[in-house]
Design a protein around this motif. Structure first.
Motif, PDB file in Angstrom:
ATOM      1  N   LEU A  10      15.943  26.720  14.174  1.00 52.74           N
ATOM      2  CA  LEU A  10      15.010  26.430  15.327  1.00 52.74           C
ATOM      3  C   LEU A  10      15.855  25.452  16.539  1.00 52.74           C
ATOM      4  O   LEU A  10      15.947  25.858  17.516  1.00 52.74           O
ATOM      5  CB  LEU A  10      13.775  25.724  14.957  1.00 52.74           C
ATOM      6  N   MET A  11      16.666  24.507  15.865  1.00 54.33           N
ATOM      7  CA  MET A  11      17.415  23.613  16.572  1.00 54.33           C
ATOM      8  C   MET A  11      18.502  24.556  17.390  1.00 54.33           C
ATOM      9  O   MET A  11      18.595  24.322  18.626  1.00 54.33           O
ATOM     10  CB  MET A  11      17.940  22.495  16.005  1.00 54.33           C
ATOM     11  N   GLU A  12      19.096  25.392  16.721  1.00 51.81           N
ATOM     12  CA  GLU A  12      20.179  26.176  17.295  1.00 51.81           C
ATOM     13  C   GLU A  12      19.553  27.091  18.171  1.00 51.81           C
ATOM     14  O   GLU A  12      20.095  27.403  19.289  1.00 51.81           O
ATOM     15  CB  GLU A  12      20.808  26.873  16.174  1.00 51.81           C
ATOM     16  N   ALA A  13      18.179  27.472  18.026  1.00 53.73           N
ATOM     17  CA  ALA A  13      17.648  28.651  18.790  1.00 53.73           C
ATOM     18  C   ALA A  13      17.169  27.972  20.263  1.00 53.73           C
ATOM     19  O   ALA A  13      17.453  28.582  21.262  1.00 53.73           O
ATOM     20  CB  ALA A  13      16.601  29.405  18.276  1.00 53.73           C
ATOM     21  N   PHE A  14      16.969  26.669  20.052  1.00 56.97           N
ATOM     22  CA  PHE A  14      16.636  26.112  21.470  1.00 56.97           C
ATOM     23  C   PHE A  14      17.868  25.952  22.371  1.00 56.97           C
ATOM     24  O   PHE A  14      17.617  25.771  23.811  1.00 56.97           O
ATOM     25  CB  PHE A  14      16.046  24.677  21.237  1.00 56.97           C
ATOM     26  N   ARG A  15      19.087  25.913  22.061  1.00 60.55           N
ATOM     27  CA  ARG A  15      20.135  25.742  22.740  1.00 60.55           C
ATOM     28  C   ARG A  15      20.328  26.850  23.903  1.00 60.55           C
ATOM     29  O   ARG A  15      21.120  26.881  24.455  1.00 60.55           O
ATOM     30  CB  ARG A  15      21.519  25.867  21.832  1.00 60.55           C
ATOM     31  N   CYS A  16      19.698  28.108  23.624  1.00 62.12           N
ATOM     32  CA  CYS A  16      19.829  29.239  24.879  1.00 62.12           C
ATOM     33  C   CYS A  16      18.921  28.811  25.980  1.00 62.12           C
ATOM     34  O   CYS A  16      19.296  29.562  26.945  1.00 62.12           O
ATOM     35  CB  CYS A  16      19.278  30.490  24.079  1.00 62.12           C
ATOM     36  N   LEU A  17      18.262  27.663  25.792  1.00 63.55           N
ATOM     37  CA  LEU A  17      17.318  27.108  27.185  1.00 63.55           C
ATOM     38  C   LEU A  17      18.606  26.524  27.893  1.00 63.55           C
ATOM     39  O   LEU A  17      19.223  25.650  27.662  1.00 63.55           O
ATOM     40  CB  LEU A  17      16.292  26.176  26.821  1.00 63.55           C
ATOM     41  N   PRO A  18      18.324  26.674  29.508  1.00 62.31           N
ATOM     42  CA  PRO A  18      19.210  26.224  30.394  1.00 62.31           C
ATOM     43  C   PRO A  18      19.061  24.579  30.258  1.00 62.31           C
ATOM     44  O   PRO A  18      17.939  24.171  30.284  1.00 62.31           O
ATOM     45  CB  PRO A  18      18.879  26.483  31.549  1.00 62.31           C
ATOM     46  N   GLY A  19      20.262  23.780  30.322  1.00 64.87           N
ATOM     47  CA  GLY A  19      20.035  22.316  30.267  1.00 64.87           C
ATOM     48  C   GLY A  19      19.443  21.682  28.992  1.00 64.87           C
ATOM     49  O   GLY A  19      19.276  20.603  28.978  1.00 64.87           O
ATOM     50  N   VAL A  20      19.763  22.281  27.828  1.00 66.26           N
ATOM     51  CA  VAL A  20      19.143  21.638  26.599  1.00 66.26           C
ATOM     52  C   VAL A  20      20.475  21.824  25.599  1.00 66.26           C
ATOM     53  O   VAL A  20      21.150  22.713  25.349  1.00 66.26           O
ATOM     54  CB  VAL A  20      18.044  22.723  25.837  1.00 66.26           C
ATOM     55  N   GLY A  21      20.805  20.584  25.395  1.00 72.31           N
ATOM     56  CA  GLY A  21      21.958  20.247  24.374  1.00 72.31           C
ATOM     57  C   GLY A  21      21.357  19.821  23.054  1.00 72.31           C
ATOM     58  O   GLY A  21      20.308  19.990  22.922  1.00 72.31           O
ATOM     59  N   PRO A  22      22.383  19.279  22.108  1.00 75.06           N
ATOM     60  CA  PRO A  22      21.849  19.182  20.868  1.00 75.06           C
ATOM     61  C   PRO A  22      20.786  18.113  20.672  1.00 75.06           C
ATOM     62  O   PRO A  22      19.854  18.201  19.912  1.00 75.06           O
ATOM     63  CB  PRO A  22      23.245  18.534  20.361  1.00 75.06           C
ATOM     64  N   LYS A  23      20.784  17.010  21.686  1.00 72.92           N
ATOM     65  CA  LYS A  23      19.882  16.061  21.501  1.00 72.92           C
ATOM     66  C   LYS A  23      18.569  16.598  21.899  1.00 72.92           C
ATOM     67  O   LYS A  23      17.485  16.192  21.129  1.00 72.92           O
ATOM     68  CB  LYS A  23      20.423  14.847  22.215  1.00 72.92           C
ATOM     69  N   SER A  24      18.411  17.168  23.236  1.00 72.06           N
ATOM     70  CA  SER A  24      17.303  17.579  23.655  1.00 72.06           C
ATOM     71  C   SER A  24      16.561  18.644  22.334  1.00 72.06           C
ATOM     72  O   SER A  24      15.471  18.591  22.101  1.00 72.06           O
ATOM     73  CB  SER A  24      17.296  18.371  24.593  1.00 72.06           C
TER      74      SER A  24
END
Lengths: 199, 199
Positions: A10-24
């Motif tokens: 889930l954490m990795e999948a969120f990275r497809c969103l613009p402006g979302v890095g590892p912390k977000s």
């Protein structure tokens, strides 16, 4: 690694969103899993439905799951005035800021031959056919004043003139509340050359 | 409204994410629908799977879809040392920064009677049983030094002492690279009182 496979995925999948890095991505994952599973499920359904069904409007190329978008289906909007924008978000920005009552055409990009984006990718053949068809009286260019945007605008303006359709473009100049000191030279020169009668 | 129902629903669903306002939600929606449908589908699946299956570890209360989390299943980690943290993200932060080889216990909150968060909500009965059970030699408190964090720490320290388990807590002081001028008085007073032998 302290995370279980599903949490990590889930954490990795969120990275497809613009402006979302590892912390977000980590924060989003923990917030949803700890406090808002209903929100997570709703977002999952909305993503799945939209990715599955949303295509583009047959008339204006805006994003919609129907054959035509709400604006193109609205009979009270004048089909003889066509505002050309780059992105779907520009349509909403113009709707919010103006009382424009015509139709839109969404390019979804700018001419950029080096990136392989030609007239076909922007739907300009369809636009040309529509202009030649005679139903359009005025074209309004609302394209951002970058080098590629200007080239795209000129290309469309030429098409419109060839079809005998009048062309205007939104004014470029000093923004409201803008301080002359802080406006770049290009904008200032545009604003100066494009000055209008004081009212 | 210029958006079709599915596009609007996706924009609204994104608002459940922390730190995402109307503009970011719009940008996420358009970026995924225009450029990354595969990413959107992957995120939808990851959200659905995690919301469905992720529960908490029977030992440490960390988020996991299995009965026990990867850290609690790791035989090489010492079960006699227990580090108490507030949030699942603190576990990863400590794993990244230290070479700690013991186990964790995740409170998922702080004691806050006014908000209805008592010992039960933080799993402190289970923790007490574990401490009384005799398998734990040392408890390390890694709770943030807020008023509620301090209260929670004192509560757990008392539990540990009652069970004859030694308690330590991570040092509070001036952060590395911190300028004394810019450190708040509370931190500076803590750092002064907790001074150690110069090595």
């Amino acid at each position: 690694m302290a995370y279980s496979p599903l949490v990590r995925e889930l954490m990795e999948a969120f990275r497809c969103l613009p402006g979302v890095g590892p912390k977000s991505a980590q924060r989003m994952t923990f917030t949803l899993l700890q406090h808002d599973r209903a929100g997570a499920r709703r977002l999952a359904r909305a993503l799945e439905d939209a990715a599955q069904s949303v295509g583009e409007c047959a008339d204006c190329r805006n994003l919609t799951e129907a054959e035509r978008c709400p604006l193109c289906l609205n009979d009270r909007r004048d089909p003889a005035v066509l505002c050309i924008v780059e992105n779907p978000s520009d349509v909403q920005a113009l709707e919010d800021a103006t009382d424009y009552q015509g139709r839109y055409f969404v390019l979804k990009g700018r001419l950029s031959p080096l990136d392989g984006i030609g007239p076909g990718e922007l739907g300009l053949e369809a636009l040309e056919a529509r202009l030649q068809g005679g139903g359009v009286r005025e074209v309004i260019l609302a394209i951002s004043p970058t080098v590629e945007g200007e080239a795209t605008g000129q290309y469309i303006a030429q098409m419109a003139r060839d079809a005998g359709v009048s062309v205007s473009r939104i004014a470029h100049g000093v923004p409201l509340g803008g301080d002359l000191d802080y406006v770049d030279a290009g904008t200032l020169s545009h604003a100066f050359a494009g000055r209008g009668q004081y009212q």
